[in-house]
Motif scaffolding. Structure first.
Motif, PDB file in Angstrom:
ATOM      1  N   LYS A   7       0.820  -1.200   0.000  1.00 26.51           N
ATOM      2  CA  LYS A   7       0.000   0.000   0.000  1.00 26.51           C
ATOM      3  C   LYS A   7       0.862   1.262   0.000  1.00 26.51           C
ATOM      4  O   LYS A   7       0.350   2.355  -0.189  1.00 26.51           O
ATOM      5  CB  LYS A   7      -0.928  -0.018   1.214  1.00 26.51           C
ATOM      6  N   GLU A  38      -4.121  11.684   0.237  1.00 25.62           N
ATOM      7  CA  GLU A  38      -3.062  10.707   0.478  1.00 25.62           C
ATOM      8  C   GLU A  38      -2.156  11.184   1.606  1.00 25.62           C
ATOM      9  O   GLU A  38      -1.984  12.387   1.799  1.00 25.62           O
ATOM     10  CB  GLU A  38      -2.223  10.504  -0.801  1.00 25.62           C
ATOM     11  N   SER A 125       4.131   1.479   9.260  1.00 25.44           N
ATOM     12  CA  SER A 125       2.911   1.995   8.644  1.00 25.44           C
ATOM     13  C   SER A 125       1.812   0.931   8.637  1.00 25.44           C
ATOM     14  O   SER A 125       0.633   1.233   8.832  1.00 25.44           O
ATOM     15  CB  SER A 125       3.223   2.453   7.213  1.00 25.44           C
ATOM     16  N   GLN A 126       2.199  -0.327   8.435  1.00 26.80           N
ATOM     17  CA  GLN A 126       1.218  -1.413   8.380  1.00 26.80           C
ATOM     18  C   GLN A 126       0.562  -1.663   9.732  1.00 26.80           C
ATOM     19  O   GLN A 126      -0.540  -2.211   9.792  1.00 26.80           O
ATOM     20  CB  GLN A 126       1.892  -2.687   7.866  1.00 26.80           C
ATOM     21  N   ARG A 128      -0.360   0.696  11.732  1.00 19.76           N
ATOM     22  CA  ARG A 128      -1.189   1.849  12.084  1.00 19.76           C
ATOM     23  C   ARG A 128      -2.578   1.711  11.462  1.00 19.76           C
ATOM     24  O   ARG A 128      -2.762   0.969  10.493  1.00 19.76           O
ATOM     25  CB  ARG A 128      -0.533   3.146  11.577  1.00 19.76           C
ATOM     26  N   PRO A 129      -3.567   2.424  12.003  1.00 22.36           N
ATOM     27  CA  PRO A 129      -4.893   2.427  11.375  1.00 22.36           C
ATOM     28  C   PRO A 129      -4.785   2.891   9.926  1.00 22.36           C
ATOM     29  O   PRO A 129      -3.884   3.662   9.583  1.00 22.36           O
ATOM     30  CB  PRO A 129      -5.685   3.436  12.221  1.00 22.36           C
ATOM     31  N   ALA A 130      -5.714   2.439   9.098  1.00 19.35           N
ATOM     32  CA  ALA A 130      -5.644   2.726   7.663  1.00 19.35           C
ATOM     33  C   ALA A 130      -5.540   4.222   7.374  1.00 19.35           C
ATOM     34  O   ALA A 130      -4.807   4.648   6.480  1.00 19.35           O
ATOM     35  CB  ALA A 130      -6.866   2.140   6.955  1.00 19.35           C
ATOM     36  N   ASP A 131      -6.263   5.040   8.150  1.00 21.70           N
ATOM     37  CA  ASP A 131      -6.236   6.478   7.874  1.00 21.70           C
ATOM     38  C   ASP A 131      -4.959   7.141   8.373  1.00 21.70           C
ATOM     39  O   ASP A 131      -4.720   8.318   8.127  1.00 21.70           O
ATOM     40  CB  ASP A 131      -7.460   7.170   8.481  1.00 21.70           C
ATOM     41  N   GLN A 132      -4.113   6.384   9.094  1.00 20.38           N
ATOM     42  CA  GLN A 132      -2.833   6.914   9.571  1.00 20.38           C
ATOM     43  C   GLN A 132      -1.651   6.342   8.786  1.00 20.38           C
ATOM     44  O   GLN A 132      -0.504   6.702   9.024  1.00 20.38           O
ATOM     45  CB  GLN A 132      -2.647   6.578  11.056  1.00 20.38           C
ATOM     46  N   ALA A 133      -1.919   5.436   7.860  1.00 19.95           N
ATOM     47  CA  ALA A 133      -0.848   4.782   7.108  1.00 19.95           C
ATOM     48  C   ALA A 133      -0.404   5.673   5.946  1.00 19.95           C
ATOM     49  O   ALA A 133      -1.219   6.349   5.312  1.00 19.95           O
ATOM     50  CB  ALA A 133      -1.332   3.443   6.567  1.00 19.95           C
ATOM     51  N   LYS A 135       0.899   6.479   2.207  1.00 18.50           N
ATOM     52  CA  LYS A 135       0.663   5.891   0.890  1.00 18.50           C
ATOM     53  C   LYS A 135       1.823   6.148  -0.071  1.00 18.50           C
ATOM     54  O   LYS A 135       2.059   5.363  -0.973  1.00 18.50           O
ATOM     55  CB  LYS A 135      -0.625   6.466   0.283  1.00 18.50           C
TER      56      LYS A 135
END
Length: 274
Positions: A7, A38, A125-126, A128-133, A135
């Motif tokens: 991702k 992003e 990053s993986q 962390r919550p999706a909105d904190q990862a 890109k």
């Protein structure tokens, strides 16, 4: 390496020729990507630190830098400083980077230091919550083929090449392509050219049009449709410590970078779907 399935994508912004708009592209592409939702880290890998300045991080605030991250004394996440743009961070640089070649001279893995730091960022990053990862990682390379650029190309999934629409622009283009081929053969088999962006384009001049045509003939569909115009406001913005989208959102340069960011994301989607 991050790999196409990841991702997080790592793009090195590179050209061995100076003055082609690498730093301007790193700053404003990072801002445009963040503006459309992003999360982005810009790694300033140039000892001049212009990307750091242009994103509003003055020298006295650069307590942790890309030099520290490459040396492994801090993580990229620890070195990343927030900017005025939500979702956009910069790992700042200073003149310490000048000594990196000597510091790593005896280390057989010296070309992979940044790749290791990026791999650690992917792992962090993986978790962390999706909105904190994150890109995207954008690496602003220096205008030479030294240990810094080698580290960037070894760490990257792909290279974004800014090409100035002026005389001598094509000088070094084939050299850069040869360099990427060599990196692919030796350090990073998965490295690809994500795209070529035409910068400092003046549609009123025959020279700009001729250079644009020659670059499109050389690179074909790798050249983005979005072209960055020669624009006074784009040139002024870094001295105010602001990306052009914050300095003058409505100017032609801002709108061009928003179009470029949209085009890059679309190209990324096609790459991942392939």
């Amino acid at each position: 390496m991050t790999g196409l399935g990841s991702k997080l994508r790592v793009l090195a912004i590179a050209n061995q020729k100076g003055g082609v708009g690498k730093t301007t592209t790193a700053i404003n592409l990072g801002t445009a990507l963040a503006a459309i939702g992003e999360r982005v880290i810009v790694i300033d890998l140039d000892p001049q630190g212009n990307a750091s300045t242009g994103l509003g991080v003055p020298p006295e605030m650069r307590t942790r830098t890309s030099y520290d991250a490459v040396r492994g004394t801090v993580s990229l996440l620890e070195a990343a400083a927030p900017t005025a743009i939500p979702g956009l961070f910069v790992v700042p640089a200073n003149s310490d980077l000048v000594g990196l070649e000597a510091d790593l001279s005896g280390d057989p893995s010296r070309a992979y230091k940044l790749r290791d730091a990026v791999a650690a960022l992917v792992a962090q990053s993986q978790s962390r919550p999706a909105d904190q990862a994150f890109k995207y990682v954008l690496i602003d390379c220096p205008p030479s083929l030294n240990i810094l650029t080698l580290n960037a190309l070894a760490a990257a999934d792909a290279v974004l090449v800014p090409v100035q629409c002026e005389f001598f622009a094509l000088e070094g283009i084939s050299q850069l392509k040869d360099t990427i081929d060599q990196i692919r053969a030796s350090l990073n088999p998965g490295l690809e050219i994500q795209g070529v962006v035409l910068t400092m384009h003046d549609g009123r001049t025959t020279l700009s049009r001729e250079v644009a045509d020659e670059v499109r003939a050389f690179f074909g569909p790798k050249v983005y449709q979005s072209v960055i115009p020669r624009n006074t406001r784009v040139a002024e913005a870094p001295s105010h410590g602001k990306p052009i989208l914050l300095y003058d959102y409505d100017c032609a340069g801002s709108q061009a970078y928003i179009r470029l960011a949209t085009e890059i994301i679309e190209r990324e989607r096609q790459t991942k779907a392939a």
